[in-house]
Structure formats: structure tokens, C-alpha cells
Design a protein around this motif. Sequence first.
Motif, PDB file in Angstrom:
ATOM      1  N   ASP A   3       0.617  -1.265  -0.072  1.00  0.00           N
ATOM      2  CA  ASP A   3      -0.008   0.071   0.144  1.00  0.00           C
ATOM      3  C   ASP A   3       0.755   1.353   0.088  1.00  0.00           C
ATOM      4  N   THR A   4       0.319   2.118  -0.830  1.00  0.00           N
ATOM      5  CA  THR A   4       1.350   3.438  -0.850  1.00  0.00           C
ATOM      6  C   THR A   4       1.360   4.260   0.101  1.00  0.00           C
ATOM      7  N   ARG A   5       0.314   4.034   1.165  1.00  0.00           N
ATOM      8  CA  ARG A   5       0.049   4.914   2.323  1.00  0.00           C
ATOM      9  C   ARG A   5       0.988   4.090   3.488  1.00  0.00           C
ATOM     10  N   THR A   6       1.532   2.837   3.115  1.00  0.00           N
ATOM     11  CA  THR A   6       2.568   2.434   4.309  1.00  0.00           C
ATOM     12  C   THR A   6       3.723   3.032   4.188  1.00  0.00           C
ATOM     13  N   PRO A   7       4.243   3.688   5.367  1.00  0.00           N
ATOM     14  CA  PRO A   7       5.545   4.278   5.402  1.00  0.00           C
ATOM     15  C   PRO A   7       6.761   3.429   4.895  1.00  0.00           C
ATOM     16  N   THR A  30       9.047   7.768  11.437  1.00  0.00           N
ATOM     17  CA  THR A  30       8.203   7.488  10.229  1.00  0.00           C
ATOM     18  C   THR A  30       8.829   8.111   9.106  1.00  0.00           C
ATOM     19  N   GLU A  32       8.306   8.877   5.318  1.00  0.00           N
ATOM     20  CA  GLU A  32       7.138   8.446   4.014  1.00  0.00           C
ATOM     21  C   GLU A  32       7.822   8.095   2.770  1.00  0.00           C
ATOM     22  N   ARG A  33       6.887   7.330   2.237  1.00  0.00           N
ATOM     23  CA  ARG A  33       7.433   6.671   0.879  1.00  0.00           C
ATOM     24  C   ARG A  33       7.429   8.062  -0.058  1.00  0.00           C
TER      25      ARG A  33
END
Lengths: 269, 351
Positions: A3-7, A30, A32-33
Motif C-alpha cells: 500500500d502506498t500509504r504504508t510508510p 516514520t 514517508e514513501r
Amino acid sequence: MTDTRTPALEARDLTLAYEHAVVFEHLDLTIERGSVTTFVGSNGSGKSTLLKALARLLAPRAGSVLLDGEPLHGQSTRAIARRLAILPQKPLTPSATSVRDLVSRGRHPHQSLLRPWTTTDAAAVEAALAATGIAELADRDAASLSGGQLQRAWIALVLAQETPVVLLDEPTTFLDLSHQLDVLRLVRSMNAERGTTIVMVLHDLSLAARFSDRLVVLGQGRVLADGTPWHVLTPGVLREAFALDAMVIPDPATGTPLVVPHEPALRSI
Amino acid sequence: MIAQLDARTGSRRRRGSRTATVTIAAAIAMLAAVVLGVAIGSTWLPLGDVVRALLGIADRTQEFILLTFRLPRVVCAVLVGACLGLAGALTQTFSRNPLATPDILGVTSGAAVGAVATIVIGGGTYAVGSSLLGFGIPAVATVFGLATAAFVYGLSWRGGVDSYRLILTGIGVTATLTGLTSYLLLQAQITQAAAAAHWLTGSLSGVSWTSVWPVLVVLVVVTPIAAAQSSALEVSGLGDDLSVGLGVALHRHRLIVIACAVVLTSAAVSASGPVDFVAFVTPQLAARLARRGRPPLAASALLGASLVVVADLVGRAALPWEVPVGIVTAIVGAPYLLWLISRHRSQERTS
Ligand SMILES: Nc1ncnc2c1ncn2[C@@H]1O[C@H](COP(=O)(O)OP(=O)(O)OP(=O)(O)O)[C@@H](O)[C@H]1O
Ligand SMILES: [Mg+2]
């Protein structure tokens, strides 16, 4: 895919220590991607220590690090190496090894007994040599390069690894200003073109501010400040983290913060 | 199989072709050494006679000489040399030290204590013992060698083994065991001391097929395991942090490499006693010929085999009396070591 929202990376309640010294306790962070994050802080503040922990080079005393939401602990180191690359502060230069051979080692995680060297690997190596501007040095012995040329070869090695996350510990040491800019522009373009998540350690605060989305200031065993360059680089933070008396003005070229130290009156010696 | 040792890394790039050339040259050198080693001796056995004897159509005497004396001795020399060359290449690579040999892991000194103790303590009843000793010495040497290596490894373990600590521990343990060996020699009767000293110099006289099989099995089993570590060995030259970053499971890798070096050395030492300098000289020679930073595994093994066959041949045929192979290799190896150290120093000074 994840998932693109997973860091891309996440440190949870991390305690990092060497045999006799605790460096961080209960640290959360955290990444971010697709972001460019830079750790800054004075010498010995734990930048390399934190970077190593994020890259599973240092096992945490407590807490865990998640890559794409999965704990690093328990994953095969080779599987991690296909998703995360790290350039340590002090790699060893092997003797009698050409620059191309050195950079080729970046392909190690993609190879196995069943999947030997292919044209994909060769192409990744040539692309990395070209991107770092050392294609014409490719056949030289790595041990014969200047400090700056060698530094670019190390970056080429990490580029050849072709991972979505790249950690760089002081990638600009030994470089003159123009080559520092080259490296940082290369890092930014990796980020812009491939969406590579970058975490690096830099000492030059103004360059860090110019090329990063986010600065994390480390000191006194914790995160002293964390946020956008303008948010973080304040005279107060600079005094706390570096014992530095400075003003922060907009960089006339980019509008990013520029750190300008005050100069106390000359004392006679 | 040996030829495939570096094939994976070798197939990569231009440098690989030079390594391949050196490997092929070393294989040819080894074959030439074997042909000479079989031919030359108290009776001249040219290649044609050898082939005829192998096919069972030569005369009985020639067949007997070949199969009972010449061939096991030359084959054993090949195997011992290959084991030592490969073990040396592995040790020098993982320790990142061109002067390191598997001896630093304690195998050789441990095996020496075992062998000398067997001769001195068990050899009292020589009449009964001589065939028992032939079987007993290699077995005891193997057990002592492996146990010492395990002890050194255990002693230098601290959440992982780093090669520097391993070398220092190995030096300490080796010094203690060498003292113990000397003490045993002092306690021995003169005939036992002579037999022990003979073992300690490294010799292939009296080798039979019984000594060949264990070394062959070890070499056949260990070679593919070592070959599988070849590319990890290459990466590990970049330092511990970057190796892990590139996906090398460092502790496991190091344990496998050390275990391979230890088992190979132990097999060689059990068959022939310690043949000095082979594990040190041939990997360096192979690295220099191939112009590579780390010794290529296959070429090191093949050069090791060539060196031991030739040294044994010189020792038994060049002089009117027999000189043990370990003395010949020491005479060749010691000056090479001095030369290498002096070059090392002068390079450091100029840089
Ligand atoms: N291998 C180690 N063993 C013991 N202590 C260590 C080790 N490495 C670092 N330290 C200690 O941990 C603290 C943090 O070190 P670290 O290398 O992370 O600092 P840094 O911020 O990267 O410094 P620099 O800017 O000089 O690179 C320091 O006090 C250092 O002395
Ligand atoms: Mg650091």
C-alpha cells in the motif's frame, strides 16, 4: 505491491545501544514513501547509529524497524537488500579491483546460483557509472581514485543496487562544492524520476535544507526537531543542537533556509 | 568441478577472462606435474607405460610400482595441495589479510599435538602399534585439529566473530599448543621423537590409498560449498556494513568459510602432516597472476596441487637421500614470505 500509504520505513520504540553506551531510547520515527529525509546533528549525536539501525546493520536493544510495514527482524538479509540499500560512512576499498567491478557488486542481492550475471545487471552497472559521471574511470583501479572520485563510485554501487529505499551516510564527504551539488542533484533526481525514498546524513545545513523535504535534528539522545527545513532550522534549534549562534535567512538562489553563523568579535591571543 | 569454482564471478567481466586463463594454465601445470611425478622415481615410468599399466596390459612389476607406490603418492600430493591452496584462499579472503593462513585457526597446531601425543604416548609398544598408528595418527590429528579450531572460534565469539579477534585468539592458542608439542617431544624416547619430528615436517613417504580416500571425500564435499560462497567473499571485501547492506548474511557466511578452511586443512594435515607455506604462497601467487585483489579459489587450489606434487618430486628424486615435502615447500615459501613482507612495507612507506 505494498500500500502506498504504508510508510517506507518506520522505527517503533527503538532503543539503540553499543556495549557500554545507550545512544537512543524509545525513539519513534516514520519515513514517508518517496520523500527525501536528512539527519543532521553534531558529531557523535547518533546519526550513523540510527541509519544503521534502519538498515538492519545494528540490532536494536529494544523496539523494531519496519520496512514497508514488515519488521526487518526475521526477513532474509538478501530480501531486504533488494528493497533497501545503504552506503555506510566508511566502506573498505578492495585492492586490485576496477571501478566497474566495484560498482558491479551492487548487483549482488539480485543474483543467486540460479540467476547468474545477466545483461540487466550489466545495464544497471553502466547506467550507474554514467549517472555518477565516472564512466570514463570504469577501468581504473578503485584504489587509485581521488577521494571524491571514489565517493562517486560508492554512490554508483548503491545506485546499481536499484532499490526503492536508499540510505546514505555522509555521501558528500571528500567532495568539492561542485561535486557535492552533483551528488545531491543526483539524489534528488533519483527521488523525482524513480520515486526512490532517500534518507541521508549531511553536515552542511544549508545544503541539507536545499535538497531535503524534511530534516531530523538529532542530539542529546533524542530527536530535537523534525519537520520541513524552514520549520526546523531556527536559531533556537541551532543553539540547542550545535551550540551555534547563527541567523537563518532565505537562500537567494532557492528560497530555502540558509544558515549564517554570527562571528564574535576577534579576541587577541 | 574445481573449474567451476570461480565460474560465476568469472563469467561477469573482462577481469574474469584473465582469471580463467590463469585457472587453465594452473590446471595444465598440475597435469604436467602429475605426469612427471608418476614417471620419475627409482624406476622410470614413461607415460606410455603408465597408460598400459592402468589398462592392466603392462608387466607386473611396473603395475605394482605404479598402483602401490607412485600413484597414491602423487594423487595424495594433488589432494593435499588442493586442500591447502583452497583453504589458504578462503582464509586470506575472509580475514582480508594476505599474510593469514588456516594455521591461525589453530587446526594445524591442534593436529600436531594430537599426532605427537599418539606417537609418544601410544607408540611405546611399537611392534604392536605400527599399523595401528598408521590408522590412529590421522584420526587423532583430525579430532584434535577440529576441536582446537572449534575452541578458537568459540573463544573469539562475541555476538559474532570478527577476523581480527579470531587471528589473535588463534595466535595465542597456537603458541600454547606448540609449547605442549615441544614438551611431549622432550618426554619422548629418541625413536619416538624422530618419528614425531618426521610427522611434524610434513611428509608423503609411506602414503597409501588408505590416506587418499578421506582427503578426496573432503575435497569433493567441501569444494561446492566453498564455491557457493564465492560471490559473497567478493562482496565481503567491502567491509562488514556494506556486505550486510548488499545482502550477505555475514555470520553464516563467515562460519561456512571458516568451517570449509578448517576441514580442508585438517584433512590435508591428517594425511601428510603440516606441509608449510602452501596455504600461504599459492593463493597469493594466484591473486598476483590473475591481477585480482582476492585470490581466485580454483587457481589457488590447482597451484597448491602443482606445488606439492613438484616439491614432493624434488624431495624424493633430486637428491641421493629423501627430503620430506614440507622441508622443500618451506625452503621455497620462506623467501617468498620475506619478499612479500618487504614489498608490503615499502609500498606502505611510499603511499
Ligand atoms: N561501534 C561503536 N561502539 C561503541 N560506541 C559507538 C560505536 N559507534 C558509535 N559509538 C558511539 O555512539 C555515539 C553515536 O555515534 P554515531 O557514529 O552514530 O555518531 P554520528 O552522529 O554519526 O557522528 P559523526 O557526525 O561524527 O559521524 C557516539 O557517542 C559514539 O562514540
Ligand atoms: Mg556518522
